[in-house]
Design a protein around this motif. Sequence first.
Motif, PDB file in Angstrom:
ATOM      1  N   GLN A 101      60.318  62.126  36.726  1.00  6.98           N
ATOM      2  CA  GLN A 101      59.833  63.507  36.969  1.00  6.98           C
ATOM      3  C   GLN A 101      59.585  63.900  38.365  1.00  6.98           C
ATOM      4  OE1 GLN A 101      56.065  62.798  34.689  1.00  6.98           O
ATOM      5  NE2 GLN A 101      56.778  64.068  33.102  1.00  6.98           N
ATOM      6  N   GLU A 102      59.718  63.247  39.249  1.00  7.33           N
ATOM      7  CA  GLU A 102      59.154  63.402  40.768  1.00  7.33           C
ATOM      8  C   GLU A 102      60.274  64.483  41.021  1.00  7.33           C
ATOM      9  OE1 GLU A 102      61.516  59.552  40.490  1.00  7.33           O
ATOM     10  OE2 GLU A 102      59.441  60.226  39.400  1.00  7.33           O
ATOM     11  N   ARG A 103      61.353  64.280  40.745  1.00  4.92           N
ATOM     12  CA  ARG A 103      62.585  65.107  41.094  1.00  4.92           C
ATOM     13  C   ARG A 103      62.325  66.795  41.131  1.00  4.92           C
ATOM     14  NH1 ARG A 103      68.094  65.325  37.864  1.00  4.92           N
ATOM     15  NH2 ARG A 103      68.502  66.857  39.532  1.00  4.92           N
ATOM     16  N   TRP A 104      61.542  67.108  40.244  1.00  5.73           N
ATOM     17  CA  TRP A 104      61.157  68.495  39.769  1.00  5.73           C
ATOM     18  C   TRP A 104      60.079  69.275  40.619  1.00  5.73           C
ATOM     19  CZ3 TRP A 104      65.693  69.709  37.705  1.00  5.73           C
ATOM     20  CH2 TRP A 104      66.398  68.693  36.971  1.00  5.73           C
ATOM     21  N   LEU A 105      60.318  70.485  40.920  1.00  2.00           N
ATOM     22  CA  LEU A 105      58.961  70.938  41.341  1.00  2.00           C
ATOM     23  C   LEU A 105      57.861  71.372  40.310  1.00  2.00           C
ATOM     24  CD1 LEU A 105      57.599  72.772  43.470  1.00  2.00           C
ATOM     25  CD2 LEU A 105      58.939  74.660  42.579  1.00  2.00           C
ATOM     26  N   PHE A 106      58.407  71.642  38.817  1.00  2.00           N
ATOM     27  CA  PHE A 106      57.296  71.911  37.920  1.00  2.00           C
ATOM     28  C   PHE A 106      57.471  70.492  36.835  1.00  2.00           C
ATOM     29  CE2 PHE A 106      58.002  76.117  39.474  1.00  2.00           C
ATOM     30  CZ  PHE A 106      56.638  76.243  39.855  1.00  2.00           C
ATOM     31  N   PRO A 107      57.166  69.591  37.186  1.00  2.00           N
ATOM     32  CA  PRO A 107      57.216  68.223  36.141  1.00  2.00           C
ATOM     33  C   PRO A 107      56.431  68.572  35.098  1.00  2.00           C
ATOM     34  CG  PRO A 107      55.899  67.756  38.137  1.00  2.00           C
ATOM     35  CD  PRO A 107      56.565  68.703  38.553  1.00  2.00           C
ATOM     36  N   SER A 108      56.822  67.944  33.887  1.00  2.00           N
ATOM     37  CA  SER A 108      56.207  68.102  32.673  1.00  2.00           C
ATOM     38  C   SER A 108      56.447  66.835  31.753  1.00  2.00           C
ATOM     39  CB  SER A 108      56.383  69.269  31.832  1.00  2.00           C
ATOM     40  OG  SER A 108      57.684  69.348  31.221  1.00  2.00           O
ATOM     41  N   ARG A 109      56.066  66.860  30.511  1.00  2.00           N
ATOM     42  CA  ARG A 109      56.074  65.724  29.448  1.00  2.00           C
ATOM     43  C   ARG A 109      57.288  66.090  28.636  1.00  2.00           C
ATOM     44  NH1 ARG A 109      49.995  64.940  27.194  1.00  2.00           N
ATOM     45  NH2 ARG A 109      49.035  64.482  29.020  1.00  2.00           N
ATOM     46  N   SER A 110      57.995  67.176  28.930  1.00  2.80           N
ATOM     47  CA  SER A 110      59.212  67.611  27.885  1.00  2.80           C
ATOM     48  C   SER A 110      60.280  66.292  28.221  1.00  2.80           C
ATOM     49  CB  SER A 110      59.572  68.817  28.529  1.00  2.80           C
ATOM     50  OG  SER A 110      60.468  68.843  29.710  1.00  2.80           O
ATOM     51  N   ALA A 111      61.254  66.533  27.345  1.00  3.31           N
ATOM     52  CA  ALA A 111      62.334  65.608  27.411  1.00  3.31           C
ATOM     53  C   ALA A 111      63.128  65.689  28.596  1.00  3.31           C
ATOM     54  CB  ALA A 111      63.344  65.936  26.122  1.00  3.31           C
ATOM     55  N   SER A 112      63.243  66.994  29.149  1.00  2.59           N
ATOM     56  CA  SER A 112      64.173  67.081  30.260  1.00  2.59           C
ATOM     57  C   SER A 112      63.346  66.745  31.818  1.00  2.59           C
ATOM     58  CB  SER A 112      64.267  68.785  30.553  1.00  2.59           C
ATOM     59  OG  SER A 112      63.174  69.449  30.709  1.00  2.59           O
ATOM     60  N   GLY A 113      62.075  66.586  31.444  1.00  6.33           N
ATOM     61  CA  GLY A 113      61.200  66.160  32.635  1.00  6.33           C
ATOM     62  C   GLY A 113      60.618  67.314  33.259  1.00  6.33           C
ATOM     63  N   HIS A 114      60.958  68.459  33.257  1.00  6.60           N
ATOM     64  CA  HIS A 114      60.230  69.617  33.780  1.00  6.60           C
ATOM     65  C   HIS A 114      59.786  70.607  32.667  1.00  6.60           C
ATOM     66  CE1 HIS A 114      64.106  71.775  32.763  1.00  6.60           C
ATOM     67  NE2 HIS A 114      64.541  71.020  33.459  1.00  6.60           N
ATOM     68  N   LEU A 115      59.104  71.741  33.074  1.00  7.57           N
ATOM     69  CA  LEU A 115      58.794  72.456  32.413  1.00  7.57           C
ATOM     70  C   LEU A 115      59.796  73.479  31.582  1.00  7.57           C
ATOM     71  CD1 LEU A 115      56.116  74.802  34.131  1.00  7.57           C
ATOM     72  CD2 LEU A 115      55.766  73.617  32.149  1.00  7.57           C
ATOM     73  N   THR A 116      59.560  73.820  30.253  1.00  9.64           N
ATOM     74  CA  THR A 116      60.772  74.248  29.429  1.00  9.64           C
ATOM     75  C   THR A 116      60.334  75.937  29.455  1.00  9.64           C
ATOM     76  OG1 THR A 116      59.174  74.308  27.248  1.00  9.64           O
ATOM     77  CG2 THR A 116      60.708  72.335  27.823  1.00  9.64           C
ATOM     78  N   ARG A 117      61.565  76.753  29.232  1.00  8.38           N
ATOM     79  CA  ARG A 117      61.439  77.999  29.334  1.00  8.38           C
ATOM     80  C   ARG A 117      60.341  78.601  28.189  1.00  8.38           C
ATOM     81  NH1 ARG A 117      66.706  80.814  28.840  1.00  8.38           N
ATOM     82  NH2 ARG A 117      67.545  79.203  30.192  1.00  8.38           N
ATOM     83  N   HIS A 118      60.453  77.684  27.039  1.00  6.69           N
ATOM     84  CA  HIS A 118      59.341  78.191  25.903  1.00  6.69           C
ATOM     85  C   HIS A 118      57.907  78.228  26.595  1.00  6.69           C
ATOM     86  CE1 HIS A 118      57.884  78.447  21.898  1.00  6.69           C
ATOM     87  NE2 HIS A 118      57.053  77.328  22.250  1.00  6.69           N
ATOM     88  N   ARG A 119      57.420  76.913  26.999  1.00  6.84           N
ATOM     89  CA  ARG A 119      56.261  76.750  27.440  1.00  6.84           C
ATOM     90  C   ARG A 119      55.815  77.762  28.697  1.00  6.84           C
ATOM     91  NH1 ARG A 119      51.450  76.770  27.019  1.00  6.84           N
ATOM     92  NH2 ARG A 119      50.267  75.711  28.407  1.00  6.84           N
ATOM     93  N   VAL A 120      56.827  78.268  29.371  1.00  4.75           N
ATOM     94  CA  VAL A 120      56.564  79.196  30.589  1.00  4.75           C
ATOM     95  C   VAL A 120      56.345  80.449  29.776  1.00  4.75           C
ATOM     96  CG1 VAL A 120      57.457  80.309  32.493  1.00  4.75           C
ATOM     97  CG2 VAL A 120      57.690  78.059  32.490  1.00  4.75           C
ATOM     98  N   GLY A 121      57.167  80.822  28.875  1.00  2.19           N
ATOM     99  CA  GLY A 121      56.933  82.288  28.218  1.00  2.19           C
ATOM    100  C   GLY A 121      55.496  82.077  27.446  1.00  2.19           C
ATOM    101  N   GLN A 122      54.767  80.941  26.890  1.00  2.00           N
ATOM    102  CA  GLN A 122      53.695  80.864  26.412  1.00  2.00           C
ATOM    103  C   GLN A 122      52.715  81.074  27.552  1.00  2.00           C
ATOM    104  OE1 GLN A 122      53.710  76.944  24.708  1.00  2.00           O
ATOM    105  NE2 GLN A 122      53.959  77.619  22.535  1.00  2.00           N
TER     106      GLN A 122
END
Length: 320
Positions: free
Chosen positions: A216-237
């Motif tokens: 996750q450390e490679r991303w500016l916005f790490p999260s628990r998602s499968a991609s390791g970063h924030l998802t567009r759906h979560r940002v929309g929420q």
Amino acid sequence: MARKPGRKAAALSLSPSLESFLEMLVAERGASLNTLEAYRRDLCDLEAFLSARGVKLQDAAGEDLRAYLTQLSEAGMAPRTSARRLSSLRQYYHFLFTEGRRGDDPALKLESPRQGRVLPKVLEEAEVDRLMTAAQQGNRPEDLRLNLVLELLYATGMRISELISLPYAAVARDPQVLIVHGKGGRERMVPLNESAADALGDYKDVRAHFLRRPGQERWLFPSRSASGHLTRHRVGQMLKELAVAAGISPARVSPHVLRHAFASHLLAHGADLRSVQQMLGHADISTTQIYTHVLNERLKTLVHGHHPLARGMGKPERNG
């Protein structure tokens, strides 16, 4: 009874010419997976229609393509969607012609469906100020992250896909500009204003709170998602929750609406169209020109709502 567009299209295997066309989009234009899927879906639907007429996709004549477009219209397809289908088949047959696989281009004389211009939804500057104020109320890591997300979307006009995939390396040294990787692998530089830079500094102090697993450390916005970063759906929420806190209808707030606000507000304050095009990452300036229409509509509304003559005031009296 006319077959509705889209049915059974996915069941057809790709013809060699269609496979070659899709490969060209990747090799020469750097098309994304979403773009490839859109072209594949459009052209497979056309192929299914032609197959029912006993015509191969590569061999279609102009009258076959006109019959297809007519069927789309009769099936109730929106002009905007039909126009996208037409764009797909035009590019496919132009590819066949330029590659020497056909001696003519059957799509050359096809007419585009008439469609009204759909202006993008834009927030007023006062509404963005309300969002900013609401985002600055808390000091929890989640609050500081949301504040940065809002600042970056509005300060840079980034697409949501570009924002969530920002690597931490892009901001590790407190940059004055961001290098954004856009559509087709194209890079562009977008300046950061002081407010966004301050929000970035505040967030970097708490970013470790969101690091939960390796990678996750490679991303500016790490999260628990499968991609390791924030998802567009979560940002929309997150933005819709912020809209409620700011007293704005959540239906009016989204990452793309903030991108529209960025562009239209810049133009309203005197930015030139070419600079806005570069910051948005538009390949064609005609795409950026839609924001000039937004400004024109707002000016019309302003005149009709506030000019004395528009309100029936100050009308000269007629003699006699």
